[in-house]
Design a protein around this motif. Structure first.
Motif, PDB file in Angstrom:
ATOM      1  N   VAL A  20      -8.213  58.075  93.935  1.00 47.35           N
ATOM      2  CA  VAL A  20      -8.074  58.850  92.661  1.00 47.35           C
ATOM      3  C   VAL A  20      -8.060  58.040  91.711  1.00 47.35           C
ATOM      4  N   GLY A  21      -9.042  58.057  90.588  1.00 49.65           N
ATOM      5  CA  GLY A  21      -9.233  57.120  89.489  1.00 49.65           C
ATOM      6  C   GLY A  21     -10.299  56.381  89.696  1.00 49.65           C
ATOM      7  N   VAL A  22     -10.752  55.774  88.546  1.00 46.41           N
ATOM      8  CA  VAL A  22     -12.169  55.065  88.723  1.00 46.41           C
ATOM      9  C   VAL A  22     -11.928  53.595  89.482  1.00 46.41           C
ATOM     10  N   CYS A  23     -10.697  53.025  89.360  1.00 47.29           N
ATOM     11  CA  CYS A  23     -10.488  51.662  90.058  1.00 47.29           C
ATOM     12  C   CYS A  23     -10.583  51.850  91.670  1.00 47.29           C
ATOM     13  N   ALA A  24      -9.688  52.940  91.873  1.00 53.67           N
ATOM     14  CA  ALA A  24      -9.448  53.199  93.249  1.00 53.67           C
ATOM     15  C   ALA A  24     -10.739  53.533  93.963  1.00 53.67           C
ATOM     16  N   THR A  25     -11.685  54.342  93.236  1.00 57.65           N
ATOM     17  CA  THR A  25     -12.660  55.073  93.905  1.00 57.65           C
ATOM     18  C   THR A  25     -13.648  53.633  93.770  1.00 57.65           C
TER      19      THR A  25
ATOM     20  N   VAL B  91       4.836  60.855  82.226  1.00 55.50           N
ATOM     21  CA  VAL B  91       4.635  61.796  82.930  1.00 55.50           C
ATOM     22  C   VAL B  91       5.573  61.660  84.414  1.00 55.50           C
ATOM     23  N   MET B  92       6.029  62.945  85.026  1.00 57.19           N
ATOM     24  CA  MET B  92       6.736  62.789  86.361  1.00 57.19           C
ATOM     25  C   MET B  92       5.753  63.142  87.255  1.00 57.19           C
ATOM     26  N   VAL B  93       5.714  62.198  88.276  1.00 56.27           N
ATOM     27  CA  VAL B  93       4.592  62.542  89.553  1.00 56.27           C
ATOM     28  C   VAL B  93       5.441  62.543  90.768  1.00 56.27           C
ATOM     29  N   TYR B  94       5.197  63.294  91.484  1.00 53.14           N
ATOM     30  CA  TYR B  94       6.035  63.736  92.626  1.00 53.14           C
ATOM     31  C   TYR B  94       5.122  64.431  93.905  1.00 53.14           C
ATOM     32  N   GLY B  95       5.570  64.244  95.197  1.00 54.05           N
ATOM     33  CA  GLY B  95       5.002  64.855  96.337  1.00 54.05           C
ATOM     34  C   GLY B  95       5.035  63.779  97.419  1.00 54.05           C
ATOM     35  N   GLU B  96       3.869  63.700  98.066  1.00 54.48           N
ATOM     36  CA  GLU B  96       3.893  62.711  99.221  1.00 54.48           C
ATOM     37  C   GLU B  96       3.549  61.383  98.605  1.00 54.48           C
ATOM     38  N   ASP B  97       4.215  60.352  99.375  1.00 56.09           N
ATOM     39  CA  ASP B  97       4.372  59.067  98.815  1.00 56.09           C
ATOM     40  C   ASP B  97       2.967  58.492  98.588  1.00 56.09           C
ATOM     41  N   GLU B  98       2.233  58.725  99.393  1.00 57.15           N
ATOM     42  CA  GLU B  98       0.559  58.162  99.224  1.00 57.15           C
ATOM     43  C   GLU B  98      -0.016  58.820  98.040  1.00 57.15           C
ATOM     44  N   LEU B  99       0.271  60.177  97.737  1.00 55.62           N
ATOM     45  CA  LEU B  99      -0.298  60.951  96.566  1.00 55.62           C
ATOM     46  C   LEU B  99       0.243  60.496  95.352  1.00 55.62           C
ATOM     47  N   VAL B 100       1.573  60.225  95.501  1.00 54.91           N
ATOM     48  CA  VAL B 100       2.456  59.769  94.186  1.00 54.91           C
ATOM     49  C   VAL B 100       2.020  58.225  93.649  1.00 54.91           C
TER      50      VAL B 100
ATOM     51  N   GLY C 203      12.444  62.073  78.526  1.00 50.26           N
ATOM     52  CA  GLY C 203      11.483  62.222  77.583  1.00 50.26           C
ATOM     53  C   GLY C 203       9.935  62.615  78.223  1.00 50.26           C
ATOM     54  N   ILE C 204      10.026  63.569  79.111  1.00 47.62           N
ATOM     55  CA  ILE C 204       8.756  63.669  79.957  1.00 47.62           C
ATOM     56  C   ILE C 204       8.094  64.910  79.330  1.00 47.62           C
ATOM     57  N   ASP C 205       6.569  64.520  79.155  1.00 49.27           N
ATOM     58  CA  ASP C 205       5.445  65.298  78.273  1.00 49.27           C
ATOM     59  C   ASP C 205       4.799  66.201  79.357  1.00 49.27           C
ATOM     60  N   LEU C 206       4.673  65.632  80.734  1.00 48.87           N
ATOM     61  CA  LEU C 206       3.929  66.383  81.525  1.00 48.87           C
ATOM     62  C   LEU C 206       4.384  66.219  83.217  1.00 48.87           C
ATOM     63  N   LEU C 207       4.224  67.213  83.895  1.00 43.56           N
ATOM     64  CA  LEU C 207       4.476  67.126  85.516  1.00 43.56           C
ATOM     65  C   LEU C 207       3.082  67.214  86.218  1.00 43.56           C
ATOM     66  N   MET C 208       3.074  66.292  87.157  1.00 46.61           N
ATOM     67  CA  MET C 208       2.028  66.248  88.226  1.00 46.61           C
ATOM     68  C   MET C 208       2.588  66.373  89.571  1.00 46.61           C
ATOM     69  N   GLY C 209       2.036  67.364  90.269  1.00 44.88           N
ATOM     70  CA  GLY C 209       2.733  67.697  91.491  1.00 44.88           C
ATOM     71  C   GLY C 209       2.361  69.278  92.036  1.00 44.88           C
ATOM     72  N   ASN C 210       3.150  69.535  93.029  1.00 42.67           N
ATOM     73  CA  ASN C 210       2.817  70.897  93.673  1.00 42.67           C
ATOM     74  C   ASN C 210       3.454  72.070  92.878  1.00 42.67           C
ATOM     75  N   SER C 211       3.652  73.342  93.427  1.00 40.52           N
ATOM     76  CA  SER C 211       3.994  74.429  92.571  1.00 40.52           C
ATOM     77  C   SER C 211       5.524  74.548  92.385  1.00 40.52           C
TER      78      SER C 211
ATOM     79  N   VAL D 117      -1.263  69.766  91.692  1.00 39.72           N
ATOM     80  CA  VAL D 117      -1.940  69.152  92.810  1.00 39.72           C
ATOM     81  C   VAL D 117      -1.259  68.810  93.932  1.00 39.72           C
ATOM     82  N   GLY D 118      -1.797  68.897  95.032  1.00 39.98           N
ATOM     83  CA  GLY D 118      -0.894  68.458  96.234  1.00 39.98           C
ATOM     84  C   GLY D 118      -0.726  69.829  97.030  1.00 39.98           C
ATOM     85  N   PHE D 119       0.351  69.765  97.973  1.00 39.16           N
ATOM     86  CA  PHE D 119       0.805  70.804  98.841  1.00 39.16           C
ATOM     87  C   PHE D 119       2.413  71.135  98.838  1.00 39.16           C
ATOM     88  N   PRO D 120       2.826  72.420  98.493  1.00 38.08           N
ATOM     89  CA  PRO D 120       2.014  73.757  98.542  1.00 38.08           C
ATOM     90  C   PRO D 120       1.692  74.032  96.972  1.00 38.08           C
ATOM     91  N   ILE D 121       0.712  74.942  96.782  1.00 37.23           N
ATOM     92  CA  ILE D 121       0.318  75.430  95.559  1.00 37.23           C
ATOM     93  C   ILE D 121       0.307  76.868  95.901  1.00 37.23           C
TER      94      ILE D 121
END
Length: 451
Positions: A266-271, A313-322, A380-388, A404-408
Motif C-alpha cells: 500500500v503506497g508507492v514505496c511499499a509497491t 489520522v487515527m488508523v485501526y484494524g488488523e496489525d499488518e493493515l495498520v 486533534g484527529i482530522d481523519l479515521l481510516m479503518g472498518n465500519s 478500509v479493511g473488515f468489516p465494512i
C-alpha cells in the motif's frame, strides 16, 4: 490485595472462529463447521453476510449446557452427518469455539471415530483449527486455519528433495478484499508465474447472481492446486508481524519451499519494494509495465498534497493493515497520530515508533474502541481510516471515516475496495482527499469550492 480487572468495551477485533470460517470459504468445495454453541455461528454469519452481501452457510454442532458435563461428541458426529447429507463437501473445515476449547473437546478423536464408523478413510478431508477467542482475534483464527489447511491438504514432506513445479504460492494472510485477490492473480500472471492464491474467496464470496440456491458456491482455491503447493517454486507472503504464525515459514520448514516475505503493498514505496521482489524471482519485468500508473499516482500525490499535509489520522484494524496504512500516511505527508489494533502483536509498537521517527505516535495494542475513543478526544484527529465499527468515534469527533479493511457493513461494495498496488494506492489517496474536502465543504458557511 483485591485484584482489579479492566473490562474490554467493544474490542477492535472479531472472534477467532470468524477468521477460520473465512479461510474455509476460500477453499474449493469446503464447508465450515463450528464445534460450539449455535449463537457463535449466527454471530459469524451476521458479520460475513453484512460485509460480503452474499449468503453464508455455516454448520454448528449446537452444544448446550449438558455438553459441559458429558461432552459434545454426539452433537459433533450428528452435525458432520447433516453437513455431508445436505451439502456433500470435499472438505469439512472445523473450527472450535471458546466453549468447546474450555471443556477440552478432542475433535481429532471425534473425527477418528467418524472414520471408524464409515469403515475407512473414504469421505471428505477434515481440517481442524483450534480457535478459541479468549486466545486470539479473528486474525489469529485466520492464520490458524491457513496453517491447519496446509497441514491437511498439502501432502507429504518435501524437504526440497523432489522436483519443483512451475507454481508460486501466494498466501493471503491479510483478510484481503475480493478485488485485491483478483489483482494478485492478475499481477503474478503478468510476472510470468502460475499463482496458487490461498485462501481465495474472491469468487465464492463475490460471485454473480444465482438463478437457484447453491449450498457451496463455486470458487475457492482448487484442491488439485493446493496439493501442488508443497512443490512450488517459492512462496510469497505479505506481512511483517507473522513470526511463528507464518504459514509461509511452515511450507518452507516442512516442504522446503523457499519463502519470500514482503510488506503489504500500500503506497508507492511499499509497491516499489514489492514489484522489485517479484522481478527478482520472476521471468518478466514489471516496472516498465506499471511505469505509467506509478507516474499517475505521483502526479495525484502532488495535486492533493495541500489537502492532506499535516493531517492527523487515527488508523485501526488488523496489525499488518495498520502498519501498511501508517506507512502510506507518512508517505503522503499525513501523521498517523493513533495506530490501534485489537491483537496483541509482538513488535507492533516498536515498528510503528521507528516509522514515526520524531513524531509523537500513540500505539494501542490489544485495543478496544473504547480505548481508541478516549485517546482520540485530545489528539486533534482530522481523519479515521479503518472498518465500519469506527463510525461512532468519527461521528463523535465530527471527522470523516475512510472505510478500509473488515468489516465494512454500512456501505455497499466494501468487500471490493482495492488498496494494493499502484492503482489501489491511487484509489485510496483520492478517497482520503475527497473525504477531507467534503468535510470542509460541510463546515463552511459559504459556498465552498476548490480550484
Amino acid at each position: 490485595m483485591e485484584a482489579s480487572y479492566r473490562p474490554t468495551v467493544n474490542p477492535c477485533a472479531q472472534c477467532a472462529p470468524l477468521g477460520a470460517t473465512l479461510v474455509y470459504r476460500g477453499i474449493e468445495r469446503c464447508f465450515p463447521l463450528l464445534h460450539g454453541a449455535q449463537g457463535c455461528a449466527t454471530y459469524i454469519r451476521r458479520y460475513l453476510v453484512g460485509h460480503f452481501r452474499e449468503p453464508v452457510d455455516i454448520a454448528s454442532s449446537s452444544i448446550h449446557e449438558d455438553s459441559v458435563i458429558f461432552g459434545g461428541r454426539d452433537n459433533f458426529l450428528t452435525a458432520v452427518e447433516n453437513v455431508l447429507q445436505q451439502y456433500r463437501p470435499a472438505v469439512v473445515g472445523v473450527a472450535t469455539t471458546c466453549l468447546a476449547e474450555t471443556i477440552g473437546e478432542d475433535v481429532s478423536m471425534f473425527v477418528h471415530e467418524y472414520r471408524r464408523r464409515q469403515g475407512g478413510d473414504e469421505g471428505p478431508v477434515f481440517v481442524l483449527a483450534p480457535t478459541p477467542s479468549y486466545r486470539g482475534t479473528h486474525q489469529d483464527g485466520f492464520l490458524t486455519a491457513i496453517q491447519a489447511s496446509l497441514a491437511a491438504l498439502v501432502p507429504g514432506e518435501g524437504g526440497g528433495g523432489h522436483p519443483r513445479t512451475p507454481y508460486v504460492n501466494v498466501l493471503n494472510t491479510q483478510l484481503l478484499s475480493c478485488e485485491d485477490l483478483r489483482f494478485l492473480k492478475e499481477l503474478f500472471s503478468q510476472a510470468g508465474f502460475t499463482p496458487i492464491v490461498f485462501p481465495d474467496y474472491s469468487e465464492s464470496l463475490d460471485g454473480p447472481a444465482w438463478t437457484h440456491y447453491v449450498g457451496i458456491p463455486p470458487g475457492g482455491t482448487p484442491l488439485f492446486l493446493m496439493r501442488r503447493m508443497g512443490s512450488a517454486l517459492c512462496t510469497v507472503e505479505m506481512g511483517v508481524f507473522h513470526g511463528d504464525d507464518s504459514p509461509g515459514r511452515m511450507l518452507e520448514d516442512v516442504h522446503g519451499v523457499p519463502l519470500v516475505s514482503t510488506g503489504v503493498p500500500v503506497g508507492v514505496c511499499a509497491t516499489d519494494e514489492w514489484i522489485g521482489a517479484l522481478e527478482r524471482i520472476g521471468t518478466k519485468a514489471l516496472s516498465e509495465r506499471y511505469r505509467q500508473v506509478r507516474g499517475r499516482v505521483l502526479d495525484t500525490y502532488a495535486d492533493g498534497h495541500k489537502y492532506v499535509f499535516g493531517k492527523r489520522v487515527m488508523v485501526y484494524g488488523e496489525d499488518e493493515l495498520v502498519y501498511a496504512l501508517a506507512r502510506f500516511c507518512m508517505e503522503v505527508g499525513m501523521i498517523p497520530a493513533i495506530c490501534a489494533t485489537g491483537r496483541q502483536t509482538p513488535g507492533f509498537r516498536e515498528r510503528l515508533q521507528v516509522l514515526g521517527g520524531d513524531r509523537d505516535i500513540l500505539v494501542l495494542s490489544g485495543a478496544s474502541f473504547d480505548d481508541m475513543e478516549m485517546a482520540a478526544k485530545d489528539a486533534g484527529i482530522d481523519l479515521l481510516m479503518g472498518n465500519s465499527k469506527g463510525y461512532k468515534i468519527a461521528r463523535g469527533l465530527g471527522v470523516p471515516l475512510v472505510r478500509v479493511g473488515f468489516p465494512i457493513h454500512d456501505r455497499l461494495g466494501g468487500h471490493r475496495i482495492r488498496i494494493l498496488g499502484y492503482e489501489g494506492t491511487l484509489s485510496l489517496f483520492e478517497r482520503v482527499v475527497n473525504a477531507l474536502i467534503e468535510r470542509e465543504q460541510e463546515r463552511s458557511p459559504y459556498a465552498y469550492f476548490t480550484m
